[in-house]
Every structure is written in structure tokens, then in C-alpha cells.
Design a protein around this motif. Sequence first.
Motif, short mmCIF file in Angstrom:
data_model
loop_
_atom_site.label_atom_id
_atom_site.label_comp_id
_atom_site.label_asym_id
_atom_site.label_seq_id
_atom_site.Cartn_x
_atom_site.Cartn_y
_atom_site.Cartn_z
N LEU A 326 -4.38 -43.83 1.39
CA LEU A 326 -5.46 -44.81 1.47
C LEU A 326 -5.90 -44.97 2.92
CD1 LEU A 326 -7.15 -47.16 0.17
CD2 LEU A 326 -5.24 -48.66 0.80
N ARG A 327 -7.21 -45.10 3.13
CA ARG A 327 -7.74 -45.43 4.44
C ARG A 327 -8.85 -46.46 4.24
NH1 ARG A 327 -9.64 -40.81 8.56
NH2 ARG A 327 -10.67 -40.04 6.68
N ALA A 328 -8.82 -47.54 5.06
CA ALA A 328 -9.82 -48.60 4.93
C ALA A 328 -10.20 -49.10 6.31
CB ALA A 328 -9.27 -49.74 4.09
N ASN A 329 -11.48 -49.48 6.47
CA ASN A 329 -12.00 -49.98 7.73
C ASN A 329 -12.92 -51.18 7.50
OD1 ASN A 329 -11.78 -46.79 8.05
ND2 ASN A 329 -11.50 -47.69 10.08
N TYR A 330 -12.83 -52.14 8.41
CA TYR A 330 -13.78 -53.24 8.46
C TYR A 330 -14.34 -53.28 9.88
CZ TYR A 330 -15.85 -57.87 8.50
OH TYR A 330 -16.74 -58.92 8.61
N PHE A 331 -15.68 -53.38 10.02
CA PHE A 331 -16.30 -53.26 11.34
C PHE A 331 -17.51 -54.18 11.42
CE2 PHE A 331 -17.05 -49.80 8.39
CZ PHE A 331 -18.39 -49.90 8.12
#
Length: 451
Positions: A326-331
Motif C-alpha cells: 500500500l502507498r498513500a499520500n496527502y498533500f
Amino acid sequence: MKKNLIVALALVFVLGIAGTAFAAANPFVDVPAKHWAYDAVSKLAKAGILDGYGDGTYRGERLASRYEMAQATAKAMARADKADAQMKALIDKLAVEFAAELNNLGVRVAKLEKNASTIKFWGDSRIRFMQNAGGTADVSGASAASFWDQRLRVYAKADLNDKATFYGRIMANWRDNSGYNTSYTSTMYWDYGYFQWTMNPSFKIAVGRQQVIAGQDLFWTNGGYDAVQLMFGAASDRFTAKLGYGDVGTYVSANEPAATYVTKPLFLLDANYKFSKDWAANAAMYWSTNADKTTAITTAGAYTNGYPFQVTNLGVTGKLNEDFKLRANYFWNTAQIVRDSYPDDQHNGWAAELWFRGADKAKVGSWGLYVNYRDVKPFAFDFANASGIFGNSLTASSTIGQGQKGWGVGANYTISKNAVLTATYEKLSYNSAAYSENMLPYYYVQLNVNF
């Protein structure tokens, strides 16, 4: 082996070695029938520098093992005083090739390894097809441009001393847009070139045109970052970070930049922490120092005078089990010009991607599947400099100013060693208070080959 390929090329072009291998069938998988070392030993034997293998025979009727080749090389090293400059260079190359076997024989080769060439080359090539690359809204009834393109990149690495290393890359692109009776060609040019000093395993300094890679690959440029970067932490450390400042610039080929292109002075901070062998967190900043000079931005993704991106990213990546990653980003973007130009919109976003297995370029038949979802508001970050979750995604300039929302699926497969086929399908919509139409589906198919 990349190293062997480099040595072989050097021998062919510098020493003029030619001919055939000693024999036909090859029982030794690690020494191919056309391995350069067979011709090299033959050349030395004909010059009288060596007269056979361990038992005094030449064994020209069959292929020899690496151990036997090492024995022949050891004899040649003992008689190096009889060789001319070209022959000595050839002996040095053989000594490096069979270093492990020579060490087992008790022959010291450290000095020869030190004197061997420190320049290494490798590369990759890509051919891809993109359909609806501009992300046209489906209300228009017609998709955007679709095209084939190709890319070739050749990398160079040279160890200047025990501290300093030069890295460089040459790139060329070709594009065929036959449906519109147009084509595009880019001449070969230097994509990047920089010097890196390793002060100790946990501290490095890089100076020159290099890449921006941060935010779990969310922020990414192929080159063009004329900067100084400081890198902290060794690969095995739990905490690693890098700090940089420079000008990202705007370039897509060897051509001179257009007059409307702006400078992009960029401060970069990227920090990573490993919670365990399987999980890590990231915090990154992609911070323009001239964002307040931007005088206009549009829904087409255009801007003038300044670079309106002051973006912060928080991310996590890890393994759910042996098969799932899993890979997740918030920006979010805090540039004032963006908030003033889009008062009805937020300027943040998030994206997540779930992988099942994944192709390994070294393992023929390996494969992977993925699904992702994103919710990105206008000018949340610069799609033009993105990879990671957005690596094979629709990143047309219009979606910078209109945002994008939706899902995608994809797969990759290793069709032969160092050749990986990738396919992507995405169904997205624009994501702005003023512009929310669905886009036509986006397709992407590419073949990457490493050499």
C-alpha cells in the motif's frame, strides 16, 4: 552484468579484439560461448604471453571453466613484463573479470581493480502508446491526441576519487502523432550531470543538474534541477533526509525554452522514517520561493512570472502481507496566488494505491496488478513533475488547474529479462467547483527495457 558489458565494449573498440569463441556447445552458463575473455586469452596466447592452462595444454577443442580461465590469466599476469602496453591493459581487464577465482588461487588483484576503468555506462529504453492524453471531457464527443512515443536514456557514472563521483544522463525522445498527421522529434541532449561527494556513509553532497525525487516519488523530475542537495543517513538507517535548493527550470528537449517559461526556484525537504522493515512514513516539502510573483493562473494549468507551488506532502508506504503493498499520500498547496485565484476551491488532495505483487525485471514471468484512487483539487500540486502513484497516470496540464478525481487500474509483466510491459486504464473527472465534467477514459501501454 553491466560491468562485463562495459569491459567488453572497451576491448572491442580500444584493443580491436575480434574472432569467435573456442568451441560450440557451452556447458558453463556463467561464461557464454561468445564471452570476450575467450578471445582475449587466445590473443595473449598467440602473442606468446601465455602457453596454456594449468596442465600446459591449450584446450582449444572445448570451452574452459572460469577457474581454468583464471589459471590462464594468472600465468599471463606472471609474464606481464613481456607484454606491450596494449597487452598489459588486456591482462588487467582479465584480472578484474576473474578476480574472485584469482583470489581463490591466491593471486592478489586489488591493485589491478583499482587501476581498472572507473567509468560505467547503462541505460533504458521505452516505447509507449497513450490514448486521450489531453484528458478531454466526454461532453466534447472526441478524445484528445493519442500517440506513440519512444525514449532512450544512457547513464554514466565515473568515480573521480574515493569521495567524489560524477553522474550523468543523456536522453532522446521521439513522438509519432500520425492521427493528426504530425510528428515530434527531440535531439539527444544532456538530461542531467552532477557531482556527488560522499563525506561519510551518512552524509553526501550533490552539486549540479540533478533530479528532484521526494514525497515517496510523488514529486519527481527527470532532470533539470540546477541545485545543491545535502543527503543525510545511510540506506540502512531508520531515518534519512535530504535538503536542496535550486531552479527546477522548464525544459522538455534540447530546444531553447520558450519566452513564456518561468524560473522555478525550489526549496526541497524530504524526510523518511522506517517504523519497521515493512513500513515507512514520509514528510516532504516542494516549496517555490517566487510563488508570490505569479501574476495569473488559469484553469488550463498555465501560470506566468512565478511558480505557484508551495506544496507539503505526508505519506506512508508498506506491506500488508507478502503479496499486497500500500502507498498513500496527502498533500496541500499554500501558495497565496492559488487561494486568491480559486477562492471556492480547496487546494489539497490525496491518493492511494494498492499493489498485488509486481513485476521484477530480473524474473521472467513475474507480474503485478494495482488499483488506485485520487481526489485532487486545482493546483494541489504540479502534475508536470509527478511520479509514484501518478507515474503512468493522466497528468495533462489542464488537470493542474481543474483537478482530477477518480480511479485507475493497471498491470505489469516481465516478458523477458530486463523487459517489463505495463498497462494502465483510468476513469477520471475534473474536480473543481466551476468544472466537474467527466473525462473520456485514458489508456496507457508501455514497454520498458533496461540494458
